[in-house]
Enzyme design. Structure first.
Site, short mmCIF file in Angstrom:
data_model
loop_
_atom_site.label_atom_id
_atom_site.label_comp_id
_atom_site.label_asym_id
_atom_site.label_seq_id
_atom_site.Cartn_x
_atom_site.Cartn_y
_atom_site.Cartn_z
N PRO A 67 -6.15 7.15 3.12
CA PRO A 67 -5.11 8.14 3.47
C PRO A 67 -3.75 7.46 3.61
O PRO A 67 -3.65 6.38 4.18
CB PRO A 67 -5.58 8.70 4.82
CG PRO A 67 -6.63 7.79 5.32
CD PRO A 67 -7.18 7.03 4.14
N GLU A 68 -2.74 8.09 3.05
CA GLU A 68 -1.38 7.57 3.19
C GLU A 68 -0.63 8.41 4.23
O GLU A 68 -1.18 9.34 4.82
CB GLU A 68 -0.67 7.60 1.84
CG GLU A 68 -1.25 6.57 0.89
CD GLU A 68 -0.22 6.04 -0.09
OE1 GLU A 68 0.97 6.02 0.25
OE2 GLU A 68 -0.62 5.64 -1.20
N LYS A 76 0.93 4.84 9.79
CA LYS A 76 -0.33 5.43 9.38
C LYS A 76 -1.32 5.51 10.54
O LYS A 76 -2.52 5.62 10.34
CB LYS A 76 -0.92 4.62 8.22
CG LYS A 76 -0.21 4.91 6.90
CD LYS A 76 -1.02 4.45 5.72
CE LYS A 76 -0.40 3.24 5.09
NZ LYS A 76 -1.07 2.86 3.83
N ARG A 112 -1.11 -5.04 -6.26
CA ARG A 112 -1.40 -3.61 -6.37
C ARG A 112 -1.06 -3.10 -7.77
O ARG A 112 -0.09 -3.53 -8.38
CB ARG A 112 -0.56 -2.82 -5.34
CG ARG A 112 -0.67 -3.30 -3.91
CD ARG A 112 -2.06 -3.16 -3.35
NE ARG A 112 -2.52 -1.79 -3.31
CZ ARG A 112 -2.27 -0.93 -2.30
NH1 ARG A 112 -1.58 -1.33 -1.26
NH2 ARG A 112 -2.74 0.29 -2.35
#
Ligand SMILES: [Zn+2]
Length: 298
Positions: free
Chosen positions: A2-3, A59, A288
């Site tokens: 989840p961002e 977050k 990434r």
């Protein structure tokens, strides 16, 4: 994982459901990876407390609780509130449900509320983290805390970096001053901006027309202004989208994929750019997968 927008959606959804309720009992699973504070501390702090609010910081989901008077010691004016920090990690979920709902495998914490509903933390891969943050009494009475001499928006837990939805343009520009790393890496650096993950970094850089490999320090003021606006826009758009599907994450016991924006570059390798039809390229940057349009992003 989840961002920021997903975490905000969950925090808002849980807040709407449990704000004002008292926690009457706490159960924890004894799986050591999950608990950053001792389980006994989590249970003793939360039991009997009242939930004041649930919000997002970076977050992290932050549940502010008002302690029971019996838990306050008389001397030194100890804190009257504490915060329960919930980090969802890769696979963590926070659910609000009735006690009849079967307890899912990999449930690591259950808070029972005074109306018999339960807040459950479920996390199959156990990268999520639960901890107690004790709010400093002076901080609380001031209503704000200072960090680097600046007034922060949040009282209590503020996380390591700045909040991307609240940071001013001047502060945003200052983050990248003299920073020789690629702008994409700087955006992902949680000690600069907290909560910005891979998807929204790629999407914001595309919307701002900035190549992810550019050195952060060499990006002009005008471009950084565009980047901040793009970042805020993509995050807000995703939060809005999440608002309509909040029930899927907070109420249901099923596993649902998180909502997604209609991505412009993220994971669209080889597909035509939505603006200029050039195939989207992918490279690895800061470890990434990074997606960009070689024509639109300079
Ligand atoms: Zn393009």
């Amino acid at each position: 994982m989840p961002e920021l927008p997903e975490v905000e959606t969950i925090a808002n959804g849980v807040n709407a459901r449990v704000r004002g309720r008292r926690i009457t009992a706490v159960w924890t699973s004894s799986k050591p990876q999950t608990f950053k504070s001792p389980e006994t501390e989590i249970a003793s702090t939360l039991t009997g407390s009242r939930i004041e609010s649930v919000r997002r910081v970076g977050k992290t989901i932050v549940m502010t609780i008002r302690l029971e008077p019996t838990l306050r010691s008389a001397k030194d004016g100890p804190p009257r509130t504490a915060e329960f920090l919930i980090h969802l990690g890769m696979t963590g979920r926070l659910l609000v449900c009735t006690p009849e709902m079967p307890v899912a495998p990999h449930t690591h914490a259950v808070l029972t509320l005074d109306d018999a509903r339960e807040v459950r933390f479920v996390d199959p891969r156990r990268f999520g983290r639960l901890s107690i943050h004790h709010t400093d009494a002076a901080e609380e009475s001031a209503g704000t805390i200072t960090k680097s001499g600046r007034q922060q928006k949040f009282a209590g837990y503020a996380g390591p970096g700045s909040e991307p939805l609240a940071i001013s343009l001047d502060d945003f520009v200052a983050l990248f001053h003299n920073r020789r790393t690629p702008i994409k890496a700087a955006l992902l650096n949680q000690s600069l901006l907290h909560g910005v993950g891979n998807i929204y970094a790629d999407e914001a850089l595309f919307r701002a027309g900035i190549r992810p490999t550019r050195q952060a320090a060499r990006i002009s003021h005008e471009e950084l202004k565009k980047l901040r606006a793009a970042l805020v826009a993509v995050l807000k758009q995703a939060i809005k989208l999440g608002g309509s599907s909040v029930s899927d994450y907070v109420d249901a016991d099923g596993v649902r994929g998180f909502f997604q924006l209609r991505h412009k570059v993220y994971q669209r390798t080889g597909e035509p750019c939505r603006a200029c039809r050039t195939p989207i390229k992918r490279m690895t940057l800061a470890g990434r997968g990074t997606h960009f349009c070689p024509t639109c992003q300079k």
